[in-house]
Scaffold this motif. Structure first.
Motif, mmCIF file in Angstrom:
data_model
loop_
_atom_site.group_PDB
_atom_site.id
_atom_site.type_symbol
_atom_site.label_atom_id
_atom_site.label_comp_id
_atom_site.label_asym_id
_atom_site.label_seq_id
_atom_site.Cartn_x
_atom_site.Cartn_y
_atom_site.Cartn_z
ATOM 1 N N UNK A 214 0.827 -1.218 0.000
ATOM 2 C CA UNK A 214 0.000 0.000 0.000
ATOM 3 C C UNK A 214 0.855 1.259 0.000
ATOM 4 N N UNK A 215 2.072 1.173 0.571
ATOM 5 C CA UNK A 215 2.919 2.369 0.635
ATOM 6 C C UNK A 215 3.385 2.811 -0.745
ATOM 7 N N UNK A 216 3.222 1.915 -1.734
ATOM 8 C CA UNK A 216 3.630 2.289 -3.096
ATOM 9 C C UNK A 216 2.599 3.204 -3.760
ATOM 10 N N UNK A 217 1.445 3.403 -3.100
ATOM 11 C CA UNK A 217 0.390 4.229 -3.703
ATOM 12 C C UNK A 217 0.610 5.692 -3.296
ATOM 13 N N UNK A 218 0.579 6.584 -4.281
ATOM 14 C CA UNK A 218 0.857 7.998 -3.976
ATOM 15 C C UNK A 218 -0.370 8.666 -3.342
ATOM 16 N N UNK A 219 -0.132 9.778 -2.682
ATOM 17 C CA UNK A 219 -1.231 10.549 -2.090
ATOM 18 C C UNK A 219 -2.206 11.023 -3.159
ATOM 19 N N UNK A 220 -1.663 11.381 -4.327
ATOM 20 C CA UNK A 220 -2.529 11.867 -5.416
ATOM 21 C C UNK A 220 -3.477 10.758 -5.866
ATOM 22 N N UNK A 221 -2.991 9.525 -5.856
ATOM 23 C CA UNK A 221 -3.844 8.383 -6.238
ATOM 24 C C UNK A 221 -4.902 8.148 -5.169
ATOM 25 N N UNK A 222 -4.490 8.134 -3.906
ATOM 26 C CA UNK A 222 -5.488 7.950 -2.831
ATOM 27 C C UNK A 222 -6.544 9.055 -2.885
#
Ligand SMILES: Cc1ncc(COP(=O)(O)O)c(C=O)c1O
Length: 401
Positions: free
Chosen positions: A160-168
């Motif tokens: 999950x840490x591979x997901x960027x804030x912009x994606x979330x």
């Protein structure tokens, strides 16, 4: 025609049929399939009796309510209390579903909101590899899918840490699967804590697919999503719904019975959607489901059969493949040390054993398909048949070296 239909990918078993087309397996071997994850242990007779008794006593003579009988929802809440120690309001925090598959699909249609005028569609975040319904539900809900790979070095935990804030920030719905299909990995409390923090920050909903929760190999039963929420002080289950099913727990995949539980506001909207969708559970199935949720002896026996089977098959395969006993579920997720599609095709041709290429249940992103080089083996047949399949696979791998 709805143009979104053209975005759907061929189902993995369709691709498998194409892979095997034109091949005649060696007739010296009778066919064994480890391909489809369909439970094949016998259905307990008391569930069949409850179904037939209800049908004979008028259960088919009236339309069911979408919310289900109060007794059914009390059976869900009772099971959640015994299994997870949860206090659930059966009226507002549970709903019956016709198996978790339709529910996962329909839930996405309830949650996803168009973003008129936005430059990009909403996102659904999914593990990779994953259960294909997540993807289809997202695509037909006009969303895009962001796939997050599972990490073989961390017991296949999703990164999950591979997901960027912009994606979330664009995410409206997150699918999680614990125990996972195909990896069998169970999400620990810390992973849940992280996802709840992200959900609080970005406002997305979590759909927790838990249909393998009762088949496990460690002493400790798998942590459930609602259980994790309760332990972390989130007793209202905000933005969280869990999906549970009798198919695997009670060997009734043909009965189409499960339930959802969690955030009351989400379930209220889901009930509205389901009323129009027309997915009420047959009263006969409701009666059989009440019987099934109320009994644990058959579940313990089912688990015992899987444990015995996995303890015979896993060490045999571990001699030739990169494979280990999973936390839970009924799959082995094995590294084959080369092309997964060639492995599956040649194994079928030479030994008449069907396995599913891992790349068919994952998507390539940034040049990598996290299912490539792996195959999924569903140990659903009875024990001796699975051992015979393992014996043939060992021979096949040794001959290929
Ligand atoms: C991960 C996962 N979720 C959900 C389902 C759907 O199961 P059911 O609709 O029988 O509850 C399956 C079925 O194989 C599955 O593997």
């Amino acid at each position: 025609m709805n143009p979104l239909l053209s975005r759907l990918q061929p189902y993995p078993f369709e691709r498998l049929r194409q892979l095997f087309s034109g091949i005649t397996p060696d007739p010296a071997h009778r066919p064994i399939s480890l391909g489809i994850g369909e439970p094949r242990h016998p259905t307990p007779p008391f569930i069949i009796d409850a179904l037939c008794d209800a049908a004979r006593n008028g259960a088919l003579a009236s339309y069911p309510a979408t919310v289900g009988e109060p007794r059914l929802r009390e059976a869900f809440a009772g099971w959640l209390a015994r299994r997870y120690g949860l206090k659930i309001d059966p009226q507002t925090q549970t709903l019956p579903v016709s198996g978790s598959r339709e529910a996962l699909f329909a839930f996405a249609q309830t949650v996803l909101q168009p973003r008129p005028g936005a430059s990009a569609p909403p996102l659904v975040v999914s593990p990779n590899p994953f259960y294909q319904i997540y993807e289809g539900a997202a695509l037909l809900g006009s969303a895009d899918v962001h796939y997050v790979p599972s990490d073989p070095k961390r017991n296949f935990a999703v990164d999950w840490d591979a997901v960027s804030d912009a994606t979330w920030a664009r995410t409206q719905l997150l699918f999680v699967c614990s125990p996972g299909n195909p990896t069998g990995a169970v999400m620990p409390l810390e992973e849940w804590r992280r996802l709840f923090e992200l959900s609080d920050r970005h406002g997305f909903v979590i759909a927790s697919d838990e249909c393998y929760s009762e088949i496990y190999f460690r002493d400790e039963p798998p942590l459930g999503g609602l259980q994790a929420a309760a332990q972390l002080g989130r007793g209202d289950f905000r933005r969280l719904v869990s999906f549970t099913s009798l198919s695997k727990r009670s060997n009734v995949p043909g009965m189409r019975s499960g339930f959802v539980a969690g955030d009351a506001a989400l379930l209220k909207a889901f009930l509205l959607y389901r009323t129009y969708h027309g997915s009420a559970m047959s009263p006969a199935v409701q009666a059989a489901s009440i019987a099934a949720w109320g009994d644990e002896a058959h579940v313990a026996e089912n688990r015992r059969l899987y444990r015995e089977k996995f303890s015979r098959v896993t060490p045999m395969l571990a001699e030739v493949l990169d494979v280990q006993l999973p936390d839970a579920g009924f799959y082995l997720w094995a590294g084959v040390g080369g092309s997964d599609t060639e492995f599956a095709r040649d194994l079928y041709a030479q030994y008449n054993v069907t396995v599913l290429p891992g790349s068919y249940i994952a998507r390539e992103r940034d040049g990598t398909n996290p299912g490539a080089g792996r195959v999924r083996m569903a140990l659903v047949a009875e024990s001796d048949e699975c051992v015979e399949a393992a014996r043939r696979i060992v021979q096949f791998v040794r001959e290929r070296r």
